[in-house]
Design a protein around this motif. Structure first.
Motif, PDB file in Angstrom:
ATOM      1  N   LEU A  35       0.832  -1.201   0.000  1.00  0.00           N
ATOM      2  CA  LEU A  35       0.000   0.000   0.000  1.00  0.00           C
ATOM      3  C   LEU A  35       0.870   1.256   0.000  1.00  0.00           C
ATOM      4  O   LEU A  35       0.588   2.223  -0.704  1.00  0.00           O
ATOM      5  N   PHE A  36       1.933   1.226   0.796  1.00  0.00           N
ATOM      6  CA  PHE A  36       2.857   2.360   0.863  1.00  0.00           C
ATOM      7  C   PHE A  36       3.456   2.651  -0.511  1.00  0.00           C
ATOM      8  O   PHE A  36       3.490   3.799  -0.962  1.00  0.00           O
ATOM      9  N   ALA A  37       3.907   1.607  -1.201  1.00  0.00           N
ATOM     10  CA  ALA A  37       4.510   1.786  -2.525  1.00  0.00           C
ATOM     11  C   ALA A  37       3.464   2.217  -3.552  1.00  0.00           C
ATOM     12  O   ALA A  37       3.712   3.110  -4.377  1.00  0.00           O
ATOM     13  N   ALA A  38       2.292   1.579  -3.517  1.00  0.00           N
ATOM     14  CA  ALA A  38       1.263   1.873  -4.516  1.00  0.00           C
ATOM     15  C   ALA A  38       0.703   3.285  -4.354  1.00  0.00           C
ATOM     16  O   ALA A  38       0.450   3.981  -5.351  1.00  0.00           O
ATOM     17  N   LEU A  39       0.494   3.729  -3.114  1.00  0.00           N
ATOM     18  CA  LEU A  39      -0.021   5.079  -2.883  1.00  0.00           C
ATOM     19  C   LEU A  39       0.936   6.137  -3.430  1.00  0.00           C
ATOM     20  O   LEU A  39       0.511   7.136  -4.006  1.00  0.00           O
ATOM     21  N   ASN A  40       2.219   5.909  -3.244  1.00  0.00           N
ATOM     22  CA  ASN A  40       3.201   6.871  -3.728  1.00  0.00           C
ATOM     23  C   ASN A  40       3.249   6.920  -5.253  1.00  0.00           C
ATOM     24  O   ASN A  40       3.695   7.913  -5.826  1.00  0.00           O
ATOM     25  N   GLN A  41       2.817   5.851  -5.912  1.00  0.00           N
ATOM     26  CA  GLN A  41       2.742   5.864  -7.371  1.00  0.00           C
ATOM     27  C   GLN A  41       1.501   6.607  -7.859  1.00  0.00           C
ATOM     28  O   GLN A  41       1.566   7.422  -8.771  1.00  0.00           O
ATOM     29  N   THR A  42       0.353   6.307  -7.244  1.00  0.00           N
ATOM     30  CA  THR A  42      -0.912   6.850  -7.741  1.00  0.00           C
ATOM     31  C   THR A  42      -1.122   8.311  -7.362  1.00  0.00           C
ATOM     32  O   THR A  42      -1.910   9.010  -8.001  1.00  0.00           O
TER      33      THR A  42
END
Length: 548
Positions: free
Chosen positions: A21-28
């Motif tokens: 979630l941490f990685a994906a949020l920073n992408q989106t």
């Protein structure tokens, strides 16, 4: 790790999903705030590199770490990935120039690639294939949640705080995930620590990077037939040939080629590639219709697109539980692709008069189909290969999907622009534009202006008196042209999903293993070793002998 207590495995999975979630949020979240960042830092000519560098570093890292984690275990790589991602996120927030931001985004990509590669593989370490369905569904739901929260939260931060906080706000989530992984995740080396295949790794990188760059820039920065694009494709083709030769002779290949003799592994990756083409096509070009053709604001467009994401989250969670409960997945995959394909066909039928409610329903249909099919093909690959190849096979899934998205978006963009230009050329201009020097601004207007309400307002304010009605006719012509281009994109997306649907018919469904120690029913194993199938075929005889 599958023998750990259930409570400990669930706790570890919470930490893994927090990392994801941490990685994906920073992408989106980044896409929403980029206009503000550009206005602050300048360097608009390097705008695309903020996304391109992340894609390149993440893609390369994902496939390389997959093999290394099979040798050295997952823990060291997920911790290293989290650390690099947090450092990169912090530094992105301190960037004073666009070049600095691009460099730190590259660092983020290295960390993100490690997190993505190990997070999905960790599910395979903790659970047998029969149990993975539920967790694969939840992992897909995490991506969907990030797609919902990221843009919404990014817009709120930009409106009420400084843009730097976009990169800092989720750092506590990363720190918590790092602590939980450090404390709870067991260190379990997976294979013999043979010599690392450096030569194969180099040629693999030289295959992936030029290819992704070529399809990222083709039709946008350079023409498809330019020497820049053709030379990058040539370098990629030469590197691929060299990579195949090296891997055939490598003692410990970074991507064991014999895995592609496994029909389930190969076909699942082909289907993943096709899903990536259609998935990224829908998510990239649906907003063009909503904002450009319908004239809806970017903020409202994000809310409408959220409907597709929520459909994906819902379907992914339900299907994951069904797979775990029944052990069946092929019919679900076929059903999901059928629904997604139907949604793409419906989207291709949109007109400038179609209501936003109907558009939203079509997007939900696409999301439901995507959420049904998305997690299944992770499972089919992991179930079809030996556990010692879990990391490299899971990385291959993500690489093929990413490459499908990158290549698909580029080709669809070319199709959309070509169809738009053809539609404009075939549509007669309003007669008022003829021999009217004051109206030349309208005659040369670019369809991309439809995506910028501010530019439209500025053009309207500068028109001579009495030209407003002509301006509205030109806008209608441009909206019809953009609608025609976007319809072509969705037709291609529907055709691609139809191909994925047909490929799935040939995908052999084998029972989901109830233990990671069981040999898969279709696994080529190592070319120089006895296959798992052959070993398994001798076990009944051995047991019979022991009984007598």
């Amino acid at each position: 790790m599958e023998h750990l207590e259930t409570r400990q495995k669930i706790t570890i999975m919470i930490a893994v999903m927090a990392s994801l979630l941490f990685a994906a949020l920073n992408q989106t979240i980044v896409g929403t705030v980029m206009p503000r960042i550009v206005s602050d830092l300048g360097g608009i000519q390097y705008f695309n590199w903020v996304f391109t560098i992340f894609m390149l570093t993440a893609s390369v890292t994902t496939v390389l770490v997959g093999k290394l984690s099979d040798i050295y275990g997952r823990k060291i790589f997920i911790l290293t990935g989290l650390a690099l991602f947090m450092i990169g996120s912090f530094l992105c927030g301190t960037a004073q120039t666009m070049i600095q931001l691009i460099i730190w985004r590259g660092l983020q990509g290295f960390g993100g690639g490690m997190v993505m590669a190990t997070a999905f593989t960790a599910v395979g370490d903790l659970f047998s294939p029969r149990e993975r369905g539920r967790w694969q569904g939840l992992m897909g739901a995490v991506f969907g949640l990030a797609s919902v929260l990221g843009p919404t939260l990014g817009g709120y931060i930009v409106d009420h705080f400084d843009w730097h906080w976009v990169f800092w706000i989720f750092l506590p989530v990363g720190l918590i995930a790092f602590y939980l992984i450090l404390r709870l995740f067991p260190q379990t080396p997976r294979g013999e620590k043979n010599r690392i295949d450096y030569t194969g790794s180099i040629f693999l990188v030289l295959t992936i990077v030029p290819l992704l760059l070529a399809f990222t820039w083709a039709g946008d920065r350079y023409t498809w037939t330019s020497w820049q694009i053709l030379s990058m494709i040539a370098v990629s083709a030469f590197s691929l040939a060299a990579f195949i030769w090296v891997e055939k002779h490598a003692e410990n290949p970074v991507m064991p080629l014999h895995l592609f003799k496994n029909s389930i592994f190969t076909l699942s990756n082909v289907i993943n590639f096709l899903i990536g083409v259609a998935m990224f096509g829908a998510t990239m070009y649906a907003p063009f219709y909503i904002q450009g053709v319908k004239g809806i604001s970017a903020a409202e467009s994000g809310v409408i697109m959220m409907a597709m994401t929520l459909g994906m989250v819902l379907a992914s969670s339900i299907v994951g539980s069904l797979v775990t409960k029944t052990g069946k997945y092929k019919k679900l995959a076929l059903g999901g692709l059928l629904v997604m394909g139907a949604g793409m066909v419906l989207l291709s039928m949109l007109t400038i008069e179609t209501s936003i409610l109907l558009t939203t329903i079509y997007l939900i249909i696409v999301g439901l189909g995507l959420g049904t099919a998305f997690p299944i093909f992770n499972l089919t690959v992991q179930n079809a290969v030996s556990h010692r190849y879990l990391g490299v096979s899971t990385s291959a899934i993500q690489l093929f999907r990413q490459m499908g998205g990158t290549i698909g978006v580029s080709i669809m963009g070319t199709i959309m622009i070509s169809r738009m230009d053809a539609k404009i050329a075939a549509t007669p201009a309003p007669p008022e534009l003829a021999n009217n020097p004051a109206a030349q601004t309208l005659a040369n207007i670019n369809p991309q202006v439809l995506l910028s309400p501010d530019q439209l307002a500025a053009i309207r304010s500068q028109l001579p008196a009495g030209m407003e009605a002509v301006f509205d006719q030109v806008l209608l012509m441009l909206r019809e042209a953009m609608n025609a281009g976007i319809s072509s994109v969705f037709i291609v997306g529907g055709a691609v999903i139809t191909l994925a649907f047909l490929c799935t018919f040939f995908l052999r469904e084998i029972p989901l293993r109830t233990s990671n120690e069981e040999p898969p029913q279709e696994d080529t194993g190592n070319e120089n070793q006895t296959s798992d199938d052959e070993q398994a075929s001798h076990r009944p005889t051995e047991k019979a002998g022991a009984h007598h």
